[in-house]
Design a protein around this motif. Structure first.
Motif, PDB file in Angstrom:
ATOM      1  N   CYS A 215      91.597  64.994  13.967  1.00 24.17           N
ATOM      2  CA  CYS A 215      92.596  65.233  14.932  1.00 24.17           C
ATOM      3  C   CYS A 215      93.345  66.497  15.758  1.00 24.17           C
ATOM      4  O   CYS A 215      93.199  67.598  14.449  1.00 24.17           O
ATOM      5  CB  CYS A 215      94.197  64.500  14.594  1.00 24.17           C
ATOM      6  SG  CYS A 215      94.181  63.165  13.614  1.00 24.17           S
TER       7      CYS A 215
ATOM      8  N   SER B 182      97.201  63.189  12.237  1.00 27.52           N
ATOM      9  CA  SER B 182      95.951  62.867  10.890  1.00 27.52           C
ATOM     10  C   SER B 182      97.139  61.811  10.154  1.00 27.52           C
ATOM     11  O   SER B 182      96.203  60.447   9.877  1.00 27.52           O
ATOM     12  CB  SER B 182      95.732  63.806  10.488  1.00 27.52           C
ATOM     13  OG  SER B 182      96.452  64.338   9.781  1.00 27.52           O
ATOM     14  N   ARG B 183      97.994  61.794   9.742  1.00 28.05           N
ATOM     15  CA  ARG B 183      98.886  60.936   8.621  1.00 28.05           C
ATOM     16  C   ARG B 183      99.778  59.822   9.316  1.00 28.05           C
ATOM     17  O   ARG B 183      98.962  58.141   8.854  1.00 28.05           O
ATOM     18  CB  ARG B 183     100.283  61.920   7.914  1.00 28.05           C
ATOM     19  CG  ARG B 183     100.474  62.748   7.227  1.00 28.05           C
ATOM     20  CD  ARG B 183      99.600  62.617   6.294  1.00 28.05           C
ATOM     21  NE  ARG B 183      99.608  63.703   5.263  1.00 28.05           N
ATOM     22  CZ  ARG B 183      99.012  64.180   4.015  1.00 28.05           C
ATOM     23  NH1 ARG B 183      98.132  62.623   3.279  1.00 28.05           N
ATOM     24  NH2 ARG B 183      99.218  65.165   3.138  1.00 28.05           N
TER      25      ARG B 183
ATOM     26  N   ASP C 184      88.744  62.907   4.424  1.00 30.06           N
ATOM     27  CA  ASP C 184      89.283  64.227   4.358  1.00 30.06           C
ATOM     28  C   ASP C 184      89.745  63.846   6.456  1.00 30.06           C
ATOM     29  O   ASP C 184      89.390  63.209   6.714  1.00 30.06           O
ATOM     30  CB  ASP C 184      88.322  65.402   4.294  1.00 30.06           C
ATOM     31  CG  ASP C 184      89.318  66.738   3.743  1.00 30.06           C
ATOM     32  OD1 ASP C 184      90.453  66.754   4.301  1.00 30.06           O
ATOM     33  OD2 ASP C 184      88.372  67.432   3.088  1.00 30.06           O
ATOM     34  N   LYS C 185      90.871  65.088   6.393  1.00 32.52           N
ATOM     35  CA  LYS C 185      91.354  65.471   7.228  1.00 32.52           C
ATOM     36  C   LYS C 185      91.055  66.505   7.944  1.00 32.52           C
ATOM     37  O   LYS C 185      91.474  67.588   7.514  1.00 32.52           O
ATOM     38  CB  LYS C 185      93.077  64.902   7.498  1.00 32.52           C
ATOM     39  CG  LYS C 185      93.565  63.058   6.536  1.00 32.52           C
ATOM     40  CD  LYS C 185      95.327  62.913   6.955  1.00 32.52           C
ATOM     41  CE  LYS C 185      95.035  63.895   5.519  1.00 32.52           C
ATOM     42  NZ  LYS C 185      95.048  64.307   5.039  1.00 32.52           N
TER      43      LYS C 185
ATOM     44  N   LEU D 246      94.926  52.703   9.485  1.00 33.22           N
ATOM     45  CA  LEU D 246      94.072  52.629   8.866  1.00 33.22           C
ATOM     46  C   LEU D 246      93.815  52.132   7.270  1.00 33.22           C
ATOM     47  O   LEU D 246      93.056  51.211   7.405  1.00 33.22           O
ATOM     48  CB  LEU D 246      92.834  53.710   9.105  1.00 33.22           C
ATOM     49  CG  LEU D 246      92.333  54.293  10.161  1.00 33.22           C
ATOM     50  CD1 LEU D 246      91.669  55.672  10.213  1.00 33.22           C
ATOM     51  CD2 LEU D 246      92.189  53.861  11.417  1.00 33.22           C
ATOM     52  N   GLU D 247      94.852  52.554   6.404  1.00 36.35           N
ATOM     53  CA  GLU D 247      94.658  52.401   5.220  1.00 36.35           C
ATOM     54  C   GLU D 247      95.513  50.848   5.203  1.00 36.35           C
ATOM     55  O   GLU D 247      95.812  49.656   4.210  1.00 36.35           O
ATOM     56  CB  GLU D 247      94.691  53.423   4.716  1.00 36.35           C
ATOM     57  CG  GLU D 247      94.553  54.652   4.363  1.00 36.35           C
ATOM     58  CD  GLU D 247      94.717  55.588   3.779  1.00 36.35           C
ATOM     59  OE1 GLU D 247      94.161  56.657   3.017  1.00 36.35           O
ATOM     60  OE2 GLU D 247      95.803  55.582   3.764  1.00 36.35           O
TER      61      GLU D 247
ATOM     62  N   GLN E 144      96.105  58.033   9.560  1.00 35.69           N
ATOM     63  CA  GLN E 144      95.184  57.843   7.874  1.00 35.69           C
ATOM     64  C   GLN E 144      96.095  56.459   7.861  1.00 35.69           C
ATOM     65  O   GLN E 144      95.245  55.607   6.947  1.00 35.69           O
ATOM     66  CB  GLN E 144      96.073  58.892   7.325  1.00 35.69           C
ATOM     67  CG  GLN E 144      95.073  58.307   5.866  1.00 35.69           C
ATOM     68  CD  GLN E 144      95.489  59.503   4.633  1.00 35.69           C
ATOM     69  OE1 GLN E 144      95.500  60.525   5.593  1.00 35.69           O
ATOM     70  NE2 GLN E 144      95.040  59.169   3.557  1.00 35.69           N
TER      71      GLN E 144
ATOM     72  N   GLU F 132      87.461  54.419   2.639  1.00 35.04           N
ATOM     73  CA  GLU F 132      88.128  55.627   2.261  1.00 35.04           C
ATOM     74  C   GLU F 132      88.212  56.910   2.854  1.00 35.04           C
ATOM     75  O   GLU F 132      87.317  57.494   3.738  1.00 35.04           O
ATOM     76  CB  GLU F 132      87.416  55.959   1.200  1.00 35.04           C
ATOM     77  CG  GLU F 132      87.130  57.339   0.194  1.00 35.04           C
ATOM     78  CD  GLU F 132      86.408  58.073  -0.413  1.00 35.04           C
ATOM     79  OE1 GLU F 132      86.824  59.330  -1.376  1.00 35.04           O
ATOM     80  OE2 GLU F 132      85.231  57.136  -0.696  1.00 35.04           O
ATOM     81  N   ILE F 133      89.268  57.490   3.207  1.00 33.80           N
ATOM     82  CA  ILE F 133      89.961  58.378   4.479  1.00 33.80           C
ATOM     83  C   ILE F 133      89.057  59.232   3.062  1.00 33.80           C
ATOM     84  O   ILE F 133      90.068  60.081   2.421  1.00 33.80           O
ATOM     85  CB  ILE F 133      91.020  59.192   4.359  1.00 33.80           C
ATOM     86  CG1 ILE F 133      91.404  57.513   5.123  1.00 33.80           C
ATOM     87  CG2 ILE F 133      91.146  59.982   5.722  1.00 33.80           C
ATOM     88  CD1 ILE F 133      90.788  56.411   6.277  1.00 33.80           C
TER      89      ILE F 133
ATOM     90  N   LEU G 197      89.109  61.916   9.338  1.00 31.47           N
ATOM     91  CA  LEU G 197      89.939  61.705  10.708  1.00 31.47           C
ATOM     92  C   LEU G 197      89.425  63.364  10.985  1.00 31.47           C
ATOM     93  O   LEU G 197      90.229  64.761  10.439  1.00 31.47           O
ATOM     94  CB  LEU G 197      91.205  61.326   9.556  1.00 31.47           C
ATOM     95  CG  LEU G 197      91.202  60.446   9.598  1.00 31.47           C
ATOM     96  CD1 LEU G 197      92.786  59.682   9.153  1.00 31.47           C
ATOM     97  CD2 LEU G 197      91.374  59.009  10.149  1.00 31.47           C
TER      98      LEU G 197
END
Length: 338
Positions: A108, A115-116, A133-134, A122-123, A119, A130-131, A106
């Motif tokens: 942003c 980003s939170r 990283d951001k 999406l989840e 995330q 699988e995220i 991700l």
């Protein structure tokens, strides 16, 4: 079977596969009977097994060397090839039972809160992701160098991304979810170039003039140690693996690696040789060496590498292009060009 699971970091839990255990016991018993009566059985598809199932063959070779200590007979490469087929079949059964998760980075630009939220959306709404990283726009390329990523989902424009990238509107995320789902589904039909993160310009050694396999491996390992990629026992570990089973693949290509996993991130060193090097007692000659530094998640990280390598093995023009490459960028362009 525990040794096999250890090799694959318990990804497939093969020790719980009752069919595999049954097949393995039957086959090893058959091998031991043949050896007791001093009969040899050649494996006519050994080279194909080594080429098409390299990770399973490596796992089997490594673990059979331990198993061999318990028997008065030595397991030959032909034996290892047959056992590899059972391991590969079990892995295929396991892979069918679960679909591959998409690894997403991700990007942003409005801070951690954005980003939170992205995330969480999406989840909550998209399975099998699988995220990884951001990141900010400034730092995302650094993450791509250290972590395998299938795609980027970003709230900011990204120019010339080297992985598939989708720009989304965080203020309208509910409507964007279907677009994101379609984008992720299409990744299965449009494979991305994901092998580049395995390479590094410090790990590229073109046009070497070496006289033996051991000299070539020592030269590469010494440079890896000097640049901080591996520890001082890396060379010994690679040679220990070389002594277990042949690492020559086919048509002038060899793939070497250590028995242990010395790095948190998988990397691959590349060496090309001006003149072919004898790589085995059968005088098979190598002009291109891949030396793998396996990391903790090397199974996933090497999947795409082997997907790209397999067609190259029988493509003379492509092999010649790789052997003539004088810099890493040129090598990768030829390696990943379909």
């Amino acid at each position: 079977m525990k040794n096999i699971d250890d090799f694959f970091h318990n990804k497939f839990e093969l020790s719980k596969d009752t069919l595999l255990i049954s097949d393995m016991l039957w086959h090893i018993n058959a091998i031991l009977k043949l050896k007791y009566f001093q009969r040899m059985e050649k494996n006519p598809i050994l080279n194909d097994i080594k080429t098409n199932y390299p990770l399973s063959y490596e796992a089997t070779s490594t673990c059979v060397s331990i198993l061999g200590e318990k028997f008065p007979f030595e397991f030959t490469p032909d034996d290892i090839g047959y056992i590899t087929l059972h391991i590969e079949a079990a892995i295929k059964r396991k892979q069918v039972s679960f679909s591959k998760r998409k690894r997403i980075l991700l990007v942003c630009g409005s801070g951690n809160a954005t980003s939170r939220i992205l995330q969480a959306e999406l989840e909550t709404n998209i399975p099998n992701i699988e995220i990884v990283d951001k990141s900010s726009l400034k730092n995302y390329q650094h993450i791509l160098l250290t972590k395998p990523v299938d795609c980027i989902i970003s709230t900011l424009p990204i120019i010339d991304s080297i992985v598939p990238t989708l720009i989304v509107d965080i203020s309208n995320i509910n409507k964007e979810i279907q677009i994101i789902s379609d984008f992720l589904a299409n990744l299965d039909y449009h494979p991305t170039k994901k092998s580049w993160h395995l390479f590094d310009k410090q790990l590229f050694f073109p046009n070497l003039h070496m006289y033996s396999k051991f000299e070539a491996i020592k030269y590469v390992c010494d440079n890896l140690e000097q640049d901080g990629f591996v520890s001082d026992n890396f060379y010994d570990d690679v040679i220990a693996r070389e002594n277990i089973a042949e690492t020559y693949i086919r048509n002038g290509i060899a793939i070497s690696h250590p028995l242990d996993f010395p790095s948190p991130v998988t990397k691959i060193a590349i060496a090309t040789f001006n003149t072919p090097i004898n790589w085995s007692n059968t005088r098979k000659q190598v002009k291109l060496l891949f030396l793998i530094i396996p990391g903790e998640k090397y199974i996933d990280e090497l999947d795409y590498f082997f997907d790209l390598l397999l067609p190259i093995l029988d493509n003379k023009q492509k092999r010649q292009q790789l052997q003539k490459a004088t810099n890493l960028l040129s090598f990768i362009n030829h390696f990943e060009k379909i």
